[in-house]
Design a protein around this motif. Structure first.
Motif, PDB file in Angstrom:
ATOM      1  N   MET A   1       0.827  -1.198   0.000  1.00 30.14           N
ATOM      2  CA  MET A   1       0.000   0.000   0.000  1.00 30.14           C
ATOM      3  C   MET A   1       0.867   1.256   0.000  1.00 30.14           C
ATOM      4  O   MET A   1       0.602   2.212  -0.712  1.00 30.14           O
ATOM      5  CB  MET A   1      -0.918  -0.011   1.234  1.00 30.14           C
ATOM      6  N   GLU A   2       1.950   1.235   0.802  1.00 38.86           N
ATOM      7  CA  GLU A   2       2.844   2.389   0.868  1.00 38.86           C
ATOM      8  C   GLU A   2       3.525   2.617  -0.476  1.00 38.86           C
ATOM      9  O   GLU A   2       3.690   3.756  -0.906  1.00 38.86           O
ATOM     10  CB  GLU A   2       3.889   2.178   1.963  1.00 38.86           C
ATOM     11  N   ASN A   3       3.944   1.535  -1.161  1.00 35.66           N
ATOM     12  CA  ASN A   3       4.585   1.674  -2.462  1.00 35.66           C
ATOM     13  C   ASN A   3       3.629   2.267  -3.491  1.00 35.66           C
ATOM     14  O   ASN A   3       3.998   3.101  -4.304  1.00 35.66           O
ATOM     15  CB  ASN A   3       5.094   0.316  -2.950  1.00 35.66           C
ATOM     16  N   GLN A   4       2.358   1.814  -3.444  1.00 30.33           N
ATOM     17  CA  GLN A   4       1.371   2.337  -4.374  1.00 30.33           C
ATOM     18  C   GLN A   4       1.130   3.821  -4.126  1.00 30.33           C
ATOM     19  O   GLN A   4       0.991   4.612  -5.060  1.00 30.33           O
ATOM     20  CB  GLN A   4       0.056   1.574  -4.234  1.00 30.33           C
ATOM     21  N   LEU A   5       1.115   4.220  -2.856  1.00 31.53           N
ATOM     22  CA  LEU A   5       0.911   5.625  -2.510  1.00 31.53           C
ATOM     23  C   LEU A   5       2.086   6.454  -2.992  1.00 31.53           C
ATOM     24  O   LEU A   5       1.908   7.554  -3.526  1.00 31.53           O
ATOM     25  CB  LEU A   5       0.745   5.775  -0.991  1.00 31.53           C
ATOM     26  N   ALA A   6       3.296   5.937  -2.833  1.00 31.28           N
ATOM     27  CA  ALA A   6       4.491   6.658  -3.265  1.00 31.28           C
ATOM     28  C   ALA A   6       4.474   6.866  -4.776  1.00 31.28           C
ATOM     29  O   ALA A   6       4.810   7.942  -5.277  1.00 31.28           O
ATOM     30  CB  ALA A   6       5.751   5.897  -2.852  1.00 31.28           C
ATOM     31  N   LYS A   7       4.064   5.825  -5.516  1.00 33.11           N
ATOM     32  CA  LYS A   7       4.012   5.929  -6.967  1.00 33.11           C
ATOM     33  C   LYS A   7       2.973   6.948  -7.411  1.00 33.11           C
ATOM     34  O   LYS A   7       3.160   7.692  -8.356  1.00 33.11           O
ATOM     35  CB  LYS A   7       3.702   4.562  -7.574  1.00 33.11           C
ATOM     36  N   SER A   8       1.840   6.993  -6.717  1.00 35.25           N
ATOM     37  CA  SER A   8       0.760   7.880  -7.126  1.00 35.25           C
ATOM     38  C   SER A   8       1.074   9.345  -6.833  1.00 35.25           C
ATOM     39  O   SER A   8       0.562  10.226  -7.499  1.00 35.25           O
ATOM     40  CB  SER A   8      -0.542   7.481  -6.417  1.00 35.25           C
ATOM     41  N   THR A   9       1.922   9.597  -5.829  1.00 34.03           N
ATOM     42  CA  THR A   9       2.232  10.979  -5.463  1.00 34.03           C
ATOM     43  C   THR A   9       3.523  11.476  -6.102  1.00 34.03           C
ATOM     44  O   THR A   9       3.830  12.649  -6.021  1.00 34.03           O
ATOM     45  CB  THR A   9       2.349  11.117  -3.932  1.00 34.03           C
ATOM     46  N   GLU A  10       4.287  10.598  -6.745  1.00 36.03           N
ATOM     47  CA  GLU A  10       5.539  10.991  -7.371  1.00 36.03           C
ATOM     48  C   GLU A  10       5.277  11.798  -8.640  1.00 36.03           C
ATOM     49  O   GLU A  10       4.488  11.406  -9.497  1.00 36.03           O
ATOM     50  CB  GLU A  10       6.360   9.744  -7.705  1.00 36.03           C
ATOM     51  N   GLU A  11       5.928  12.936  -8.753  1.00 36.32           N
ATOM     52  CA  GLU A  11       5.743  13.775  -9.933  1.00 36.32           C
ATOM     53  C   GLU A  11       6.409  13.149 -11.154  1.00 36.32           C
ATOM     54  O   GLU A  11       7.518  12.636 -11.075  1.00 36.32           O
ATOM     55  CB  GLU A  11       6.335  15.169  -9.696  1.00 36.32           C
ATOM     56  N   ARG A  12       5.731  13.211 -12.285  1.00 37.64           N
ATOM     57  CA  ARG A  12       6.288  12.741 -13.539  1.00 37.64           C
ATOM     58  C   ARG A  12       6.795  13.932 -14.345  1.00 37.64           C
ATOM     59  O   ARG A  12       6.249  15.033 -14.264  1.00 37.64           O
ATOM     60  CB  ARG A  12       5.229  11.968 -14.328  1.00 37.64           C
ATOM     61  N   THR A  13       7.802  13.704 -15.143  1.00 34.94           N
ATOM     62  CA  THR A  13       8.488  14.780 -15.857  1.00 34.94           C
ATOM     63  C   THR A  13       7.543  15.660 -16.659  1.00 34.94           C
ATOM     64  O   THR A  13       7.652  16.888 -16.639  1.00 34.94           O
ATOM     65  CB  THR A  13       9.566  14.193 -16.793  1.00 34.94           C
ATOM     66  N   PHE A  14       6.603  15.048 -17.373  1.00 32.01           N
ATOM     67  CA  PHE A  14       5.755  15.809 -18.293  1.00 32.01           C
ATOM     68  C   PHE A  14       4.300  15.924 -17.818  1.00 32.01           C
ATOM     69  O   PHE A  14       3.417  16.245 -18.610  1.00 32.01           O
ATOM     70  CB  PHE A  14       5.784  15.148 -19.684  1.00 32.01           C
ATOM     71  N   GLN A  15       4.065  15.700 -16.546  1.00 30.85           N
ATOM     72  CA  GLN A  15       2.678  15.627 -16.091  1.00 30.85           C
ATOM     73  C   GLN A  15       1.950  16.973 -16.105  1.00 30.85           C
ATOM     74  O   GLN A  15       0.718  17.013 -16.137  1.00 30.85           O
ATOM     75  CB  GLN A  15       2.605  15.026 -14.688  1.00 30.85           C
ATOM     76  N   TYR A  16       2.684  18.080 -16.077  1.00 31.91           N
ATOM     77  CA  TYR A  16       2.024  19.390 -16.024  1.00 31.91           C
ATOM     78  C   TYR A  16       1.863  20.042 -17.397  1.00 31.91           C
ATOM     79  O   TYR A  16       1.337  21.166 -17.479  1.00 31.91           O
ATOM     80  CB  TYR A  16       2.816  20.337 -15.122  1.00 31.91           C
ATOM     81  N   GLN A  17       2.315  19.373 -18.452  1.00 34.78           N
ATOM     82  CA  GLN A  17       2.349  20.018 -19.757  1.00 34.78           C
ATOM     83  C   GLN A  17       0.990  20.533 -20.219  1.00 34.78           C
ATOM     84  O   GLN A  17       0.884  21.643 -20.749  1.00 34.78           O
ATOM     85  CB  GLN A  17       2.905  19.040 -20.801  1.00 34.78           C
ATOM     86  N   ASP A  18      -0.053  19.758 -20.012  1.00 33.19           N
ATOM     87  CA  ASP A  18      -1.376  20.158 -20.493  1.00 33.19           C
ATOM     88  C   ASP A  18      -2.036  21.211 -19.617  1.00 33.19           C
ATOM     89  O   ASP A  18      -3.031  21.825 -20.032  1.00 33.19           O
ATOM     90  CB  ASP A  18      -2.294  18.931 -20.582  1.00 33.19           C
ATOM     91  N   SER A  19      -1.513  21.415 -18.416  1.00 36.61           N
ATOM     92  CA  SER A  19      -2.131  22.384 -17.506  1.00 36.61           C
ATOM     93  C   SER A  19      -1.339  23.688 -17.405  1.00 36.61           C
ATOM     94  O   SER A  19      -1.719  24.591 -16.656  1.00 36.61           O
ATOM     95  CB  SER A  19      -2.283  21.773 -16.105  1.00 36.61           C
ATOM     96  N   LEU A  20      -0.243  23.807 -18.147  1.00 40.69           N
ATOM     97  CA  LEU A  20       0.549  25.038 -18.105  1.00 40.69           C
ATOM     98  C   LEU A  20      -0.230  26.185 -18.730  1.00 40.69           C
ATOM     99  O   LEU A  20      -0.961  25.993 -19.709  1.00 40.69           O
ATOM    100  CB  LEU A  20       1.865  24.854 -18.870  1.00 40.69           C
ATOM    101  N   PRO A  21      -0.101  27.393 -18.200  1.00 36.86           N
ATOM    102  CA  PRO A  21      -0.795  28.540 -18.786  1.00 36.86           C
ATOM    103  C   PRO A  21      -0.188  28.917 -20.130  1.00 36.86           C
ATOM    104  O   PRO A  21       0.966  28.585 -20.427  1.00 36.86           O
ATOM    105  CB  PRO A  21      -0.581  29.650 -17.755  1.00 36.86           C
ATOM    106  N   SER A  22      -0.961  29.601 -20.954  1.00 40.49           N
ATOM    107  CA  SER A  22      -0.455  30.077 -22.233  1.00 40.49           C
ATOM    108  C   SER A  22       0.590  31.166 -22.014  1.00 40.49           C
ATOM    109  O   SER A  22       0.573  31.871 -20.993  1.00 40.49           O
ATOM    110  CB  SER A  22      -1.603  30.629 -23.085  1.00 40.49           C
TER     111      SER A  22
END
Length: 228
Positions: A1-22
């Protein structure tokens, strides 16, 4: 359970690309002020006064019309500058990119523990390549930390262009093709090309899901150099 939580909260390199402002469009006044500030150190008093007059005329004339066109362009693009910058700085340039445009780039620094000496080029090259391939794997797995200003994430898209990217020559303008994909997006090229005596040799750096070691890369390179 702890490993799954760590994976879900870890930031990914390109995860914010679609939410960046113009990319915002600076005001005309701000742009002209910065222009005058950049000119001032290189102009004498008379030249600067003439430049101020030209800027004032531009601001109160066609400058406002051009600013409105720029604002209109920005409405339909997340980055109104990117295409212009790419074309003018890279693709329209009719001279070789190396040294003239791309005079630097990411590379492993190994001089501090291995002083260069004759006869070690392949060994040093193989180790340098191995470090670069590890960086490629970080990007593929999206393990590279997101660059930020404070808590605000920055655009990481430029890191996609470090690998599996080529510039296709054109008559008046070149074009760029990028084949890089993250693991979640699918297959990405994993081969190395070795140029030797006018020939190009290619081999895959991945074997059964694992990255080749530096000595293995060196053995392949030695083979190409020794057998042709």
């Amino acid at each position: 359970m702890e490993n799954q939580l760590a994976k879900s909260t870890e930031e990914r390199t390109f995860q914010y690309q679609d939410s960046l402002p113009s990319l915002p469009v600076p005001s005309l006044e701000e742009s002209l002020k910065k222009y005058l500030e950049s000119v001032k150190p290189f102009a004498n008093e008379e030249e600067y006064k003439n430049t101020e007059a030209i800027v004032w005329k531009f601001q109160n004339g066609i400058g406002e019309k051009l600013q409105q066109k720029l604002l209109q362009r920005a409405k339909g693009r997340r980055n109104w500058l990117e295409e212009w910058w790419l074309n003018v700085a890279y693709l329209d340039v009719r001279i070789p990119s190396q040294l003239n445009v791309n005079f630097g780039g990411p590379a492993s620094h190994i001089e501090h523990y291995w002083p260069p000496k004759e006869g070690t080029q392949l060994e040093r090259g193989s180790i340098s390549l191995w470090h670069n391939l590890n960086y490629w794997q970080l990007l593929r797995k999206e393990k590279l930390a997101v660059e930020k200003v404070g808590n605000t994430p920055l655009d990481m898209n430029q890191f996609r262009m470090l690998f599996s990217t080529c510039k296709i020559p054109g008559i008046t303008r070149d074009s760029i093709i990028n084949y890089f994909r993250t693991e979640s997006e699918g297959h990405s090229p994993s081969h190395l090309a070795v140029l030797c005596r006018g020939r190009v040799f290619v081999f895959d750096v991945m074997h059964e899901g694992y990255l080749m070691t530096a000595p293995e890369i060196q053995r392949f390179s030695n083979y190409f150099l020794g057998s042709h």
